[in-house]
Design a protein around this motif. Structure first.
Motif, short mmCIF file in Angstrom:
data_model
loop_
_atom_site.label_atom_id
_atom_site.label_comp_id
_atom_site.label_asym_id
_atom_site.label_seq_id
_atom_site.Cartn_x
_atom_site.Cartn_y
_atom_site.Cartn_z
N ALA A 123 0.85 -1.23 -0.04
CA ALA A 123 -0.01 0.01 0.15
C ALA A 123 0.90 1.08 0.01
O ALA A 123 1.81 1.42 0.78
CB ALA A 123 -1.02 -0.16 1.23
N GLY A 124 0.48 2.42 -0.78
CA GLY A 124 1.23 3.64 -0.78
C GLY A 124 2.31 3.42 -1.94
O GLY A 124 3.05 4.55 -1.98
N ARG A 125 2.90 2.37 -2.36
CA ARG A 125 4.09 2.11 -3.20
C ARG A 125 3.50 2.70 -4.69
O ARG A 125 2.48 1.99 -5.28
CB ARG A 125 4.55 0.95 -3.24
N ASP A 126 4.19 3.36 -5.29
CA ASP A 126 4.08 3.57 -6.73
C ASP A 126 5.29 3.35 -7.64
O ASP A 126 5.42 3.69 -8.66
CB ASP A 126 3.58 5.06 -6.84
N ASP A 127 6.17 2.52 -7.21
CA ASP A 127 7.19 2.22 -7.78
C ASP A 127 7.52 1.00 -8.15
O ASP A 127 8.44 -0.06 -8.31
CB ASP A 127 8.39 2.38 -7.05
N LEU A 128 6.20 0.03 -8.50
CA LEU A 128 6.29 -1.43 -8.60
C LEU A 128 6.03 -2.08 -9.96
O LEU A 128 5.25 -1.39 -10.82
CB LEU A 128 5.04 -2.07 -7.46
N LEU A 129 6.40 -3.15 -10.30
CA LEU A 129 6.39 -3.78 -11.54
C LEU A 129 5.68 -5.20 -11.03
O LEU A 129 5.92 -5.84 -9.87
CB LEU A 129 7.72 -3.83 -12.22
N LEU A 130 4.95 -5.87 -12.03
CA LEU A 130 4.56 -7.12 -11.95
C LEU A 130 4.98 -8.12 -13.00
O LEU A 130 4.89 -7.68 -14.06
CB LEU A 130 3.01 -7.29 -12.10
N LEU A 131 6.13 -8.99 -12.56
CA LEU A 131 6.72 -9.77 -13.23
C LEU A 131 5.92 -10.91 -13.63
O LEU A 131 5.40 -11.89 -12.57
CB LEU A 131 8.06 -10.24 -12.63
N GLU A 132 5.71 -11.27 -14.77
CA GLU A 132 4.86 -12.35 -15.30
C GLU A 132 5.75 -13.90 -15.42
O GLU A 132 6.68 -13.61 -16.40
CB GLU A 132 4.17 -12.24 -16.71
N ILE A 133 5.77 -14.76 -14.94
CA ILE A 133 6.55 -15.81 -14.81
C ILE A 133 5.94 -17.23 -15.36
O ILE A 133 4.90 -17.52 -14.96
CB ILE A 133 7.23 -15.97 -13.45
N ASP A 134 6.68 -17.87 -16.32
CA ASP A 134 6.39 -19.13 -16.88
C ASP A 134 6.83 -20.25 -15.75
O ASP A 134 8.04 -20.43 -15.83
CB ASP A 134 6.68 -19.37 -18.13
N GLU A 142 3.72 -2.68 -15.86
CA GLU A 142 3.61 -1.56 -14.84
C GLU A 142 2.61 -1.88 -13.73
O GLU A 142 1.56 -2.45 -13.96
CB GLU A 142 3.26 -0.39 -15.35
N PHE A 143 2.87 -1.64 -12.61
CA PHE A 143 1.84 -2.19 -11.37
C PHE A 143 1.69 -0.83 -10.53
O PHE A 143 1.88 -0.86 -9.65
CB PHE A 143 2.37 -3.36 -10.66
N PRO A 144 1.03 0.35 -11.07
CA PRO A 144 0.76 1.49 -10.20
C PRO A 144 -0.44 1.34 -9.52
O PRO A 144 -1.34 0.89 -9.82
CB PRO A 144 0.96 2.61 -11.16
N PRO A 145 -0.73 2.01 -8.14
CA PRO A 145 -2.01 2.13 -7.77
C PRO A 145 -2.75 3.09 -8.58
O PRO A 145 -2.31 3.96 -9.33
CB PRO A 145 -1.64 2.50 -6.30
N GLY A 146 -4.09 2.94 -8.38
CA GLY A 146 -5.00 3.97 -9.23
C GLY A 146 -5.21 5.22 -8.36
O GLY A 146 -4.36 5.26 -7.30
N ASP A 199 -7.27 6.20 -6.27
CA ASP A 199 -7.76 6.11 -5.10
C ASP A 199 -6.68 5.11 -4.14
O ASP A 199 -6.88 5.18 -3.08
CB ASP A 199 -9.07 5.33 -4.87
N GLY A 200 -5.60 5.03 -4.60
CA GLY A 200 -4.47 4.17 -4.04
C GLY A 200 -4.61 2.75 -3.99
O GLY A 200 -3.74 2.14 -3.51
N GLU A 201 -5.68 2.24 -4.51
CA GLU A 201 -5.99 0.73 -4.42
C GLU A 201 -5.19 0.24 -5.89
O GLU A 201 -5.18 0.52 -7.01
CB GLU A 201 -7.38 0.38 -4.75
N PHE A 202 -4.69 -0.97 -5.75
CA PHE A 202 -4.14 -1.72 -6.96
C PHE A 202 -5.18 -2.46 -7.83
O PHE A 202 -6.17 -2.73 -7.09
CB PHE A 202 -3.01 -2.67 -6.40
N GLU A 203 -5.01 -2.37 -9.11
CA GLU A 203 -5.92 -3.37 -9.97
C GLU A 203 -5.08 -4.06 -10.81
O GLU A 203 -3.96 -3.76 -11.01
CB GLU A 203 -6.79 -2.38 -10.64
N LEU A 204 -5.62 -5.31 -11.29
CA LEU A 204 -4.72 -6.04 -12.18
C LEU A 204 -4.49 -5.32 -13.38
O LEU A 204 -5.47 -4.69 -13.85
CB LEU A 204 -5.36 -7.30 -12.44
N PRO A 205 -3.33 -5.10 -13.87
CA PRO A 205 -3.11 -4.46 -15.21
C PRO A 205 -4.01 -5.05 -16.41
O PRO A 205 -4.11 -6.27 -16.25
CB PRO A 205 -1.50 -4.68 -15.50
#
Length: 111
Positions: free
Chosen positions: A42-53, A93-97, A99-105
């Motif tokens: 929560a509160g982080r805006d520096d995130l990535l979501l890595l997709e892994i096989d 990219e995995f930023p919060p919206g 409203d500060g909430e995360f959503e699936l890219p």
């Protein structure tokens, strides 16, 4: 596919190392990733979501209750060994919206 949340500054890396406290890499699937995102990032805006096989990891992947366990909560893929960068097949990219909430890219939501 499984996913892993990381800071933008920590990617790319040669591999993702297991958490020494538990002996595995905490991962999620697209349907459960919002649980740790909202709880731990929560509160982080520096995130990535890595997709892994998982077929490209070369280490055991076990589906287990969360850590810490949540009654009736989802199970998560825990990787018992390092995840090589070559197993990462997508970076999102995995930023919060606003409203500060995360959503699936959207790039993952339509798969």
């Amino acid at each position: 596919m499984i996913v892993y949340i990381t800071a933008r500054a920590d990617w790319p890396a040669a591999e993702i190392e297991p958490d020494p406290a538990v002996g595995f890499v905490h991962c999620s699937d697209p349907g459960s990733v919002l649980v740790p995102a909202r709880r731990l990032f929560a509160g982080r805006d520096d995130l990535l979501l890595l997709e892994i096989d998982p077929a490209l990891i070369g280490a055991p992947v076990r589906w287990e209750v969360g850590s810490p366990p949540e009654p009736g909560g989802p199970w998560f893929p825990h990787v018992y060994g390092p995840i090589p960068a070559s197993a990462v097949v997508g970076v999102h990219e995995f930023p919060p919206g606003p409203d500060g909430e995360f959503e699936l890219p959207a790039s993952l939501a339509h798969r």
